[in-house]
Design a protein around this motif. Sequence first.
Motif, PDB file in Angstrom:
ATOM      1  N   ALA A  39      -0.863  53.631  97.850  1.00  0.00           N
ATOM      2  CA  ALA A  39      -0.603  54.517  96.710  1.00  0.00           C
ATOM      3  C   ALA A  39      -0.456  53.713  95.431  1.00  0.00           C
ATOM      4  N   LYS A  40      -0.950  54.289  94.335  1.00  0.00           N
ATOM      5  CA  LYS A  40      -0.862  53.674  93.008  1.00  0.00           C
ATOM      6  C   LYS A  40       0.131  54.468  92.160  1.00  0.00           C
ATOM      7  N   ALA A  41       1.147  53.791  91.644  1.00  0.00           N
ATOM      8  CA  ALA A  41       2.199  54.463  90.880  1.00  0.00           C
ATOM      9  C   ALA A  41       1.642  55.068  89.595  1.00  0.00           C
ATOM     10  N   GLU A  42       2.115  56.289  89.300  1.00  0.00           N
ATOM     11  CA  GLU A  42       1.760  56.951  88.046  1.00  0.00           C
ATOM     12  C   GLU A  42       2.987  57.162  87.162  1.00  0.00           C
ATOM     13  N   PHE A  43       4.115  57.504  87.775  1.00  0.00           N
ATOM     14  CA  PHE A  43       5.367  57.673  87.035  1.00  0.00           C
ATOM     15  C   PHE A  43       6.496  57.020  87.828  1.00  0.00           C
ATOM     16  N   ILE A  44       7.321  56.249  87.125  1.00  0.00           N
ATOM     17  CA  ILE A  44       8.433  55.521  87.744  1.00  0.00           C
ATOM     18  C   ILE A  44       9.711  55.874  86.996  1.00  0.00           C
ATOM     19  N   SER A  45      10.777  56.166  87.731  1.00  0.00           N
ATOM     20  CA  SER A  45      12.019  56.592  87.080  1.00  0.00           C
ATOM     21  C   SER A  45      12.865  55.407  86.648  1.00  0.00           C
ATOM     22  N   VAL A  46      13.592  55.613  85.550  1.00  0.00           N
ATOM     23  CA  VAL A  46      14.604  54.665  85.088  1.00  0.00           C
ATOM     24  C   VAL A  46      15.876  55.482  84.895  1.00  0.00           C
ATOM     25  N   VAL A  68       6.308  58.606  91.456  1.00  0.00           N
ATOM     26  CA  VAL A  68       5.207  59.470  91.867  1.00  0.00           C
ATOM     27  C   VAL A  68       3.958  58.614  91.881  1.00  0.00           C
ATOM     28  N   ALA A  69       3.228  58.663  92.991  1.00  0.00           N
ATOM     29  CA  ALA A  69       2.047  57.810  93.131  1.00  0.00           C
ATOM     30  C   ALA A  69       0.884  58.607  93.706  1.00  0.00           C
ATOM     31  N   GLU A  70      -0.334  58.171  93.349  1.00  0.00           N
ATOM     32  CA  GLU A  70      -1.551  58.792  93.871  1.00  0.00           C
ATOM     33  C   GLU A  70      -2.064  57.989  95.056  1.00  0.00           C
ATOM     34  N   VAL A  71      -2.435  58.692  96.119  1.00  0.00           N
ATOM     35  CA  VAL A  71      -3.004  58.034  97.298  1.00  0.00           C
ATOM     36  C   VAL A  71      -4.438  57.621  96.969  1.00  0.00           C
ATOM     37  N   ILE A  72      -4.708  56.311  97.048  1.00  0.00           N
ATOM     38  CA  ILE A  72      -6.050  55.819  96.721  1.00  0.00           C
ATOM     39  C   ILE A  72      -6.801  55.316  97.961  1.00  0.00           C
ATOM     40  N   HIS A  76      -4.016  58.100 107.151  1.00  0.00           N
ATOM     41  CA  HIS A  76      -3.076  59.119 107.630  1.00  0.00           C
ATOM     42  C   HIS A  76      -3.703  60.481 107.347  1.00  0.00           C
ATOM     43  N   PRO A  77      -3.927  61.307 108.385  1.00  0.00           N
ATOM     44  CA  PRO A  77      -4.655  62.570 108.189  1.00  0.00           C
ATOM     45  C   PRO A  77      -3.959  63.561 107.262  1.00  0.00           C
ATOM     46  N   ASP A  78      -2.647  63.465 107.127  1.00  0.00           N
ATOM     47  CA  ASP A  78      -1.910  64.422 106.295  1.00  0.00           C
ATOM     48  C   ASP A  78      -1.798  63.999 104.831  1.00  0.00           C
ATOM     49  N   TYR A  79      -2.269  62.792 104.523  1.00  0.00           N
ATOM     50  CA  TYR A  79      -2.156  62.270 103.157  1.00  0.00           C
ATOM     51  C   TYR A  79      -3.525  61.786 102.681  1.00  0.00           C
ATOM     52  N   PRO A  80      -4.420  62.715 102.328  1.00  0.00           N
ATOM     53  CA  PRO A  80      -5.781  62.326 101.938  1.00  0.00           C
ATOM     54  C   PRO A  80      -5.801  61.635 100.573  1.00  0.00           C
ATOM     55  N   VAL A  81      -6.872  60.904 100.332  1.00  0.00           N
ATOM     56  CA  VAL A  81      -7.080  60.276  99.027  1.00  0.00           C
ATOM     57  C   VAL A  81      -7.016  61.348  97.937  1.00  0.00           C
ATOM     58  N   GLY A  82      -6.302  61.061  96.867  1.00  0.00           N
ATOM     59  CA  GLY A  82      -6.155  62.009  95.768  1.00  0.00           C
ATOM     60  C   GLY A  82      -4.875  62.818  95.818  1.00  0.00           C
ATOM     61  N   SER A  83      -4.231  62.861  96.978  1.00  0.00           N
ATOM     62  CA  SER A  83      -2.938  63.555  97.049  1.00  0.00           C
ATOM     63  C   SER A  83      -1.868  62.667  96.415  1.00  0.00           C
ATOM     64  N   ARG A  84      -0.716  63.263  96.131  1.00  0.00           N
ATOM     65  CA  ARG A  84       0.351  62.515  95.476  1.00  0.00           C
ATOM     66  C   ARG A  84       1.612  62.547  96.313  1.00  0.00           C
ATOM     67  N   VAL A  85       2.336  61.424  96.260  1.00  0.00           N
ATOM     68  CA  VAL A  85       3.542  61.283  97.068  1.00  0.00           C
ATOM     69  C   VAL A  85       4.695  60.819  96.188  1.00  0.00           C
ATOM     70  N   VAL A  86       5.901  61.119  96.658  1.00  0.00           N
ATOM     71  CA  VAL A  86       7.118  60.630  96.022  1.00  0.00           C
ATOM     72  C   VAL A  86       7.796  59.683  97.001  1.00  0.00           C
ATOM     73  N   SER A  87       8.172  58.506  96.517  1.00  0.00           N
ATOM     74  CA  SER A  87       8.860  57.536  97.364  1.00  0.00           C
ATOM     75  C   SER A  87       9.931  56.839  96.534  1.00  0.00           C
ATOM     76  N   HIS A  88      10.689  55.978  97.187  1.00  0.00           N
ATOM     77  CA  HIS A  88      11.740  55.218  96.493  1.00  0.00           C
ATOM     78  C   HIS A  88      11.354  53.746  96.440  1.00  0.00           C
ATOM     79  N   GLU A  89      10.072  53.499  96.192  1.00  0.00           N
ATOM     80  CA  GLU A  89       9.565  52.121  96.212  1.00  0.00           C
ATOM     81  C   GLU A  89       9.725  51.390  94.890  1.00  0.00           C
TER      82      GLU A  89
END
Length: 277
Positions: A39-46, A68-72, A76-89
């Motif tokens: 995933a490539k980060a698009e928005f990071i919290s401060v 918030v990051a975009e899957v590039i 994983h079948p449930d997380y296709p390219v172009g979908s977005r995920v939230v993580s604590h990375e």
Amino acid sequence: MVKARTYVVTKYFSGVPKRTDFKIVEEELPPLQDGQILAKAEFISVDPYLRAYNRSKTIPYDQFSYQVAEVIESKHPDYPVGSRVVSHEGWRDYVILSPNTKPVENALGIGPVYKLPDMQGLPISLGVGAVGMPGATAYFGLLELCNPQKGETLVVSGAAGAVGSLVGQIGKLRGLRVIGFAGSDDKVRWLEQELGYDHAYNYRTVNVSNALKEAAPNGVDCYFDNVGGELNSAVIAHMNPFGRVSVCGSISSYNEDPTQMPKATILQPALVSNNLK
């Protein structure tokens, strides 16, 4: 191979965090394994909590936060390219995630990777805001802990912050009189003119007790505290019997020397005499 850059905390913060407390580390990421995504980060919290938990970690550590990051790339079948995920990375541009792996228990109590909901045209940045951790904190902290009733008076400290600004808006939607305290005149204008707070004050330039007598002559029923300190003591002293307080943070002290924390007026007389929760 993808090269990822990460902000690493190399010194415990003393006062306000400084650029020299960090270094940027670059690493090559390995190929994906089954069940993983890149995933490539698009928005990071401060957020203020980043400062609060600084000394709970062992130096050096990767600067944590929500993103918030975009899957590039995906295996994983449930997380296709172009979908977005939230993580604590945290503060990094690329990350390999394993959504099915149970998160490691830690002092922050951070949950697993999850898909960003369909935003229906709203900005995806809300994934680290109103529909992310700050939104959940505001929603449950106010509605479940304070259980406000229509017509009651709510006070919010840190009212222009990520959580406080949402608390006030939820309060207005629930029919409350909402009073906010923030740290600048610009924030006060924003709270009153844009968010619809009934009253807002710059705590740096007003007497908090006098402001509450003016804005809440019949007392305060619910208080959402993000700040702590003397402001907190003043609001609690102005609360009605059986008032409810949601304690979210203590921004006023995050940058203080932990061995010489500031003192504030004691709360027990108000808590006991008014049966506060």
